[in-house]
Design a protein around this motif. Structure first.
Motif, short mmCIF file in Angstrom:
data_model
loop_
_atom_site.label_atom_id
_atom_site.label_comp_id
_atom_site.label_asym_id
_atom_site.label_seq_id
_atom_site.Cartn_x
_atom_site.Cartn_y
_atom_site.Cartn_z
N THR A 59 0.83 -1.21 0.00
CA THR A 59 0.00 0.00 0.00
C THR A 59 0.86 1.25 0.00
O THR A 59 0.64 2.16 -0.81
CB THR A 59 -0.94 0.01 1.22
OG1 THR A 59 -1.77 -1.16 1.18
CG2 THR A 59 -1.80 1.25 1.25
N ILE A 60 1.84 1.30 0.89
CA ILE A 60 2.71 2.48 0.97
C ILE A 60 3.49 2.65 -0.33
O ILE A 60 3.62 3.77 -0.85
CB ILE A 60 3.64 2.38 2.19
CG1 ILE A 60 2.82 2.54 3.48
CG2 ILE A 60 4.76 3.41 2.14
CD1 ILE A 60 3.56 2.22 4.75
N VAL B 73 2.97 5.92 -2.71
CA VAL B 73 4.11 6.81 -2.96
C VAL B 73 4.38 6.91 -4.46
O VAL B 73 4.68 8.00 -4.98
CB VAL B 73 5.36 6.34 -2.18
CG1 VAL B 73 6.61 7.05 -2.65
CG2 VAL B 73 5.15 6.59 -0.69
N LEU B 74 4.25 5.81 -5.18
CA LEU B 74 4.41 5.85 -6.63
C LEU B 74 3.34 6.72 -7.28
O LEU B 74 3.63 7.51 -8.19
CB LEU B 74 4.40 4.45 -7.22
CG LEU B 74 5.61 3.58 -6.93
CD1 LEU B 74 5.40 2.16 -7.46
CD2 LEU B 74 6.87 4.19 -7.51
N LEU B 75 2.10 6.61 -6.82
CA LEU B 75 1.01 7.43 -7.35
C LEU B 75 1.23 8.90 -7.02
O LEU B 75 1.05 9.78 -7.88
CB LEU B 75 -0.33 6.95 -6.79
CG LEU B 75 -1.57 7.67 -7.29
CD1 LEU B 75 -1.72 7.50 -8.81
CD2 LEU B 75 -2.80 7.12 -6.58
N HIS C 289 -3.75 13.37 -6.23
CA HIS C 289 -2.65 13.57 -5.29
C HIS C 289 -3.20 13.73 -3.87
O HIS C 289 -2.66 13.15 -2.91
CB HIS C 289 -1.83 14.80 -5.70
CG HIS C 289 -0.54 14.95 -4.99
ND1 HIS C 289 0.61 14.30 -5.40
CD2 HIS C 289 -0.19 15.66 -3.89
CE1 HIS C 289 1.60 14.61 -4.58
NE2 HIS C 289 1.14 15.45 -3.66
N MET C 290 -4.25 14.50 -3.72
CA MET C 290 -4.82 14.74 -2.40
C MET C 290 -5.49 13.48 -1.84
O MET C 290 -5.39 13.20 -0.64
CB MET C 290 -5.81 15.90 -2.45
CG MET C 290 -5.10 17.23 -2.67
SD MET C 290 -6.23 18.60 -2.90
CE MET C 290 -6.99 18.69 -1.31
N VAL D 195 -4.52 8.56 2.07
CA VAL D 195 -4.21 7.16 2.35
C VAL D 195 -2.85 7.07 3.05
O VAL D 195 -2.69 6.34 4.03
CB VAL D 195 -4.22 6.31 1.06
CG1 VAL D 195 -3.73 4.90 1.32
CG2 VAL D 195 -5.60 6.31 0.44
N LEU D 196 -1.88 7.82 2.56
CA LEU D 196 -0.54 7.79 3.15
C LEU D 196 -0.54 8.33 4.57
O LEU D 196 0.09 7.75 5.46
CB LEU D 196 0.46 8.56 2.28
CG LEU D 196 1.92 8.42 2.70
CD1 LEU D 196 2.39 7.00 2.46
CD2 LEU D 196 2.78 9.40 1.95
N VAL D 197 -1.25 9.44 4.78
CA VAL D 197 -1.30 10.05 6.11
C VAL D 197 -1.99 9.11 7.11
O VAL D 197 -1.68 9.12 8.29
CB VAL D 197 -2.01 11.42 6.05
CG1 VAL D 197 -2.38 11.94 7.42
CG2 VAL D 197 -1.13 12.43 5.32
N PHE D 198 -2.88 8.27 6.62
CA PHE D 198 -3.54 7.29 7.48
C PHE D 198 -2.66 6.05 7.69
O PHE D 198 -2.51 5.57 8.81
CB PHE D 198 -4.88 6.89 6.85
CG PHE D 198 -5.63 5.86 7.63
CD1 PHE D 198 -6.31 6.19 8.80
CD2 PHE D 198 -5.66 4.54 7.21
CE1 PHE D 198 -6.99 5.24 9.52
CE2 PHE D 198 -6.35 3.57 7.92
CZ PHE D 198 -7.01 3.93 9.08
N ALA D 199 -2.08 5.53 6.61
CA ALA D 199 -1.36 4.25 6.67
C ALA D 199 0.02 4.36 7.29
O ALA D 199 0.44 3.44 8.01
CB ALA D 199 -1.24 3.66 5.27
N LEU D 200 0.73 5.45 7.04
CA LEU D 200 2.12 5.53 7.49
C LEU D 200 2.26 5.53 9.01
O LEU D 200 3.09 4.79 9.54
CB LEU D 200 2.79 6.75 6.86
CG LEU D 200 4.31 6.77 6.89
CD1 LEU D 200 4.89 5.53 6.22
CD2 LEU D 200 4.83 8.01 6.22
N PRO D 201 1.49 6.32 9.76
CA PRO D 201 1.62 6.24 11.22
C PRO D 201 1.23 4.87 11.79
O PRO D 201 1.87 4.39 12.72
CB PRO D 201 0.68 7.33 11.74
CG PRO D 201 0.44 8.22 10.61
CD PRO D 201 0.60 7.41 9.37
N ILE D 202 0.21 4.27 11.21
CA ILE D 202 -0.19 2.93 11.68
C ILE D 202 0.94 1.95 11.42
O ILE D 202 1.30 1.15 12.29
CB ILE D 202 -1.49 2.48 11.00
CG1 ILE D 202 -2.65 3.35 11.48
CG2 ILE D 202 -1.77 1.01 11.27
CD1 ILE D 202 -3.95 3.10 10.75
#
Length: 144
Positions: A12-13, A17-19, A41-42, A47-54
């Motif tokens: 997912t990450i 990040v590629l997108l 992009h937004m 998704v990144l702001v949600f997935a990365l901390p988890i």
């Protein structure tokens, strides 16, 4: 189950990040993001702001344990978290009503630097994880 969850988060990450990188390419030529590219992009950044901390919290133990993670994997993990934090923090600072227009432009420029720095960080993490798993599978398959 933990390996499946870890792999799912990594994929997912990586894809997000590629997108994000693909939608930000026009900024390399000095063009502003707009239209569908900005919308995608937004959404991907959400998704990144949600997935990365988890990912950082759930798999912290795996990436700080020297017996489990290789140096490449640990370095990639921390670089992804640092660049992700820098990318998120610069946009968050832009949203606050204290920054002038000039400061916002500077923050967006730093957002781009941090975002593009995240690409090799994610690549290093994925490479480190896959290399570590490959080495462990070879060790477990080797008799004696």
């Amino acid at each position: 189950m933990t390996n499946v969850l870890h792999t799912l988060f990594l994929i997912t990450i990586l894809l997000v990040v590629l997108l994000l990188t693909a939608t930000a390419v026009p900024s390399l030529q000095g063009q502003p993001l707009g239209g569908i590219a900005l919308l995608v992009h937004m959404m991907a950044s959400g998704v990144l702001v949600f997935a990365l901390p988890i990912y950082g919290i759930v798999f912290l133990w795996r990436h700080i344990d020297v017996r489990v993670a290789s140096a490449m994997q640990r370095t990639g993990f921390w670089l992804v978290l640092v660049t992700g934090l820098a990318t998120t923090a610069t946009v968050f600072a832009c949203m606050l009503p204290i920054a002038s227009t000039e400061t916002m432009h500077e923050l967006i420029r730093w957002h781009g630097y941090a975002g593009f720095a995240m690409v090799p960080a994610v690549a290093l993490l994925v490479w480190g994880v896959s290399r570590s798993r490959r080495i462990k599978s070879i060790r477990s398959a080797t008799p004696g």
